[in-house]
Design a protein around this motif. Structure first.
Motif, short mmCIF file in Angstrom:
data_model
loop_
_atom_site.label_atom_id
_atom_site.label_comp_id
_atom_site.label_asym_id
_atom_site.label_seq_id
_atom_site.Cartn_x
_atom_site.Cartn_y
_atom_site.Cartn_z
N LEU A 86 7.53 0.15 -13.77
CA LEU A 86 7.63 -0.91 -12.77
C LEU A 86 6.68 -2.05 -13.14
CD1 LEU A 86 7.70 0.94 -9.32
CD2 LEU A 86 9.61 0.25 -10.77
N GLU A 87 7.17 -3.28 -13.06
CA GLU A 87 6.34 -4.43 -13.37
C GLU A 87 5.53 -4.82 -12.13
OE1 GLU A 87 8.45 -7.65 -15.14
OE2 GLU A 87 9.40 -6.40 -16.68
N VAL A 88 4.45 -4.09 -11.93
CA VAL A 88 3.59 -4.32 -10.78
C VAL A 88 2.15 -4.50 -11.25
CG1 VAL A 88 5.05 -3.01 -9.20
CG2 VAL A 88 3.17 -1.86 -10.39
N GLU A 89 1.38 -5.18 -10.44
CA GLU A 89 -0.04 -5.38 -10.69
C GLU A 89 -0.80 -4.35 -9.85
OE1 GLU A 89 -3.26 -9.07 -10.31
OE2 GLU A 89 -1.40 -9.09 -9.14
N VAL A 90 -1.58 -3.52 -10.51
CA VAL A 90 -2.29 -2.45 -9.81
C VAL A 90 -3.71 -2.88 -9.49
CG1 VAL A 90 -3.07 -0.06 -9.89
CG2 VAL A 90 -0.89 -0.69 -10.97
N TYR A 91 -4.05 -2.83 -8.21
CA TYR A 91 -5.41 -3.09 -7.76
C TYR A 91 -6.00 -1.76 -7.31
CZ TYR A 91 -6.11 -8.17 -7.67
OH TYR A 91 -6.34 -9.47 -8.03
N VAL B 239 4.94 -8.13 -7.18
CA VAL B 239 4.39 -7.02 -6.41
C VAL B 239 3.03 -6.58 -6.94
CG1 VAL B 239 4.74 -4.62 -5.70
CG2 VAL B 239 6.68 -6.20 -5.74
N ARG B 240 2.09 -6.49 -6.03
CA ARG B 240 0.77 -5.94 -6.29
C ARG B 240 0.66 -4.66 -5.48
NH1 ARG B 240 -4.08 -9.84 -4.74
NH2 ARG B 240 -3.22 -10.95 -6.54
N VAL B 241 0.12 -3.62 -6.08
CA VAL B 241 -0.01 -2.35 -5.36
C VAL B 241 -1.47 -1.94 -5.27
CG1 VAL B 241 2.28 -1.63 -6.15
CG2 VAL B 241 0.25 -0.83 -7.36
N LEU B 242 -1.81 -1.35 -4.14
CA LEU B 242 -3.15 -0.81 -3.94
C LEU B 242 -3.10 0.69 -4.26
CD1 LEU B 242 -6.07 -1.40 -2.77
CD2 LEU B 242 -5.18 -0.45 -0.62
N ALA B 243 -3.94 1.12 -5.17
CA ALA B 243 -3.93 2.53 -5.56
C ALA B 243 -5.35 3.03 -5.78
CB ALA B 243 -3.11 2.72 -6.84
N ARG B 244 -5.60 4.24 -5.30
CA ARG B 244 -6.90 4.85 -5.57
C ARG B 244 -7.02 5.18 -7.06
NH1 ARG B 244 -5.11 7.80 -1.22
NH2 ARG B 244 -4.74 9.57 -2.61
N ALA B 245 -8.24 5.21 -7.55
CA ALA B 245 -8.47 5.52 -8.97
C ALA B 245 -7.93 6.89 -9.34
CB ALA B 245 -9.97 5.43 -9.28
N SER B 246 -7.93 7.82 -8.37
CA SER B 246 -7.50 9.20 -8.63
C SER B 246 -6.02 9.44 -8.31
CB SER B 246 -8.35 10.15 -7.79
OG SER B 246 -8.19 9.87 -6.39
N THR C 12 0.86 -1.18 0.00
CA THR C 12 0.00 0.00 0.00
C THR C 12 0.90 1.23 0.00
OG1 THR C 12 -0.14 0.29 2.40
CG2 THR C 12 -1.68 -1.28 1.39
N GLY C 13 0.42 2.30 -0.61
CA GLY C 13 1.21 3.53 -0.64
C GLY C 13 2.32 3.51 -1.66
N ALA C 14 2.30 2.58 -2.62
CA ALA C 14 3.39 2.45 -3.59
C ALA C 14 3.42 3.58 -4.60
CB ALA C 14 3.30 1.11 -4.31
N THR C 15 2.35 4.36 -4.69
CA THR C 15 2.40 5.53 -5.56
C THR C 15 3.13 6.69 -4.90
OG1 THR C 15 0.26 6.32 -4.75
CG2 THR C 15 0.24 4.91 -6.71
N GLY C 16 3.37 6.57 -3.61
CA GLY C 16 3.99 7.64 -2.85
C GLY C 16 5.49 7.52 -2.74
N PHE C 17 6.04 8.32 -1.86
CA PHE C 17 7.50 8.49 -1.72
C PHE C 17 8.17 7.23 -1.17
CE2 PHE C 17 10.89 10.91 0.88
CZ PHE C 17 11.82 10.80 -0.14
N VAL C 18 7.85 6.87 0.06
CA VAL C 18 8.49 5.69 0.68
C VAL C 18 7.97 4.41 0.04
CG1 VAL C 18 8.78 4.40 2.83
CG2 VAL C 18 8.88 6.90 2.87
N GLY C 19 6.67 4.34 -0.22
CA GLY C 19 6.09 3.13 -0.77
C GLY C 19 6.67 2.73 -2.11
#
Length: 357
Positions: free
Chosen positions: A75-80, A59-66, A38-45
């Motif tokens: 990055l080769e990640v799966e976005v949920y 890696v799967r990341v949790l991201a808000r639609a906005s 969680t928080g992978a769109t941010g600085f530390v994440g």
């Protein structure tokens, strides 16, 4: 004829090697640890996600639609798509994952509606940890903050054992993070395999918002900080913090917390280092807290009227009355944590802000 025979053998060998490589890649993918960040769109994440990818995690990341997803580019990640306030999205994101790194946090020292900080940090932590419990996640690293820790009154560095309580927390951000960490401890006591890390003040690339500390770096680069207050903080490269997360995942004791810090610096020293990097004159004037506080109140009032971020906040001024110096000795001793140069952290941050302003 003999030459054709050798060519056919070489082609057969190439095909066999290619087939073998494909099988190894497939097996590696199948056996990879599936990890939600969680928080992978941010600085530390985003730094944590990159560190896990280097270790071969899926890696799967949790991201808000906005959400701003620039930190996920290439990055080769799966976005949920999901939200810490939406329980059903959290269970879907956790489902099938072996590990969880809960890095997301509402890091604002001022918010027009302080209830959002508690909803995102406290309720969100409870919701994601409950989802991890329901779906059977087997290893969890929770990202807290040194904001939850005690600070000795005699000038020594704080550590994981320094006495502290909720009443010591200044402002809604610190209170919300303190309560969120208590939630993580509660889950750990109930058997969920949670390890807690407490980063100090990360600095470095990809601070896209930026964070409050990132704003200091950016403004100091531009010469917009001609004065300073007498305070101090512990500075660490964001990539060292990500490494600390990885080490906590590997070696951390469930229910324990580990400070992930670097170098203790006064604000004056920090601003002088930035000035040296960019070729500016460092600030010369020290402002008393009593002078800055009315400015902070006025800045917050203006921010409420205009919908902008205040240039200074009351919480920041109150917090600055104490030097937030901390020791990472426990993480160094138990995890093998070894933070690098704070100067490199500042140089990397300056380079990134120059390229991304």
């Amino acid at each position: 004829m003999n030459r054709d025979h050798h060519i056919r053998r070489a082609e057969s060998a190439d095909q066999s090697n290619s087939h073998s490589t494909s099988i190894k890649a497939f097996l590696s993918m199948v056996n990879a640890v599936k990890t939600l960040v969680t928080g992978a769109t941010g600085f530390v994440g985003s730094a944590v996600a990159r560190r896990l990818l280097r270790e071969g995690h899926q890696v799967r990341v949790l991201a808000r639609a906005s959400s701003d997803r620039r930190n996920l580019q290439n990055l080769e990640v799966e976005v949920y798509e999901g939200d810490l306030t939406k329980t059903d999205s959290l269970q879907r994101a956790c489902d099938g994952c072996d590990a969880l790194f809960h890095v997301a946090a509402d890091y604002r020292l001022w918010a027009p509606n302080s209830a959002e900080l508690y909803r995102n940090n406290v309720d969100g932590t409870r919701a994601i940890l409950n989802a991890a419990k329901i779906t059977g996640v087997s290893r969890i690293v929770y990202t807290s903050s040194v904001a939850t820790l005690g600070i000795p009154g005699d000038g020594r560095s704080g550590d994981e054992s320094t006495p502290v309580s909720l009443s010591n927390m200044i402002g809604h951000y610190k209170r919300s993070k303190f309560l969120a960490e208590e939630v993580a401890k509660e889950f750990a006591r109930d058997g969920l395999p949670v390890v807690i890390v407490n980063p100090s003040t990360p600095i470095g690339p990809r601070d896209i918002k930026p964070t409050p500390t990132g704003r200091i770096v950016r403004d100091a680069m531009a010469g917009r900080l001609p004065a300073y207050v007498d305070t101090g903080l512990n500075v660490v490269h964001v990539d060292d913090v990500a490494e600390g997360h990885w080490l906590a995942y590997q070696k951390g004791t469930v229910g324990e917390r580990y400070i992930l810090g670097g170098q203790n610096l006064s604000l004056r020293e920090l601003l002088a280092e930035i000035a040296d990097i960019v070729g500016r004159t460092p600030p010369r004037w020290r402002l008393p807290h009593s002078v800055v506080m009315p400015i902070a109140y006025a800045a917050e009032g203006w921010a409420r009227l205009t919908g902008t971020q205040p240039i200074a906040t009351v919480e920041e001024v109150r917090m600055s009355k104490k030097r937030m110096f901390f020791s990472s000795a426990k993480a160094e001793r138990e995890l093998g944590y070894a933070p690098g140069s704070f100067r490199r952290a500042l140089e990397d941050a300056v380079t990134w802000f120059k390229q991304n302003q």
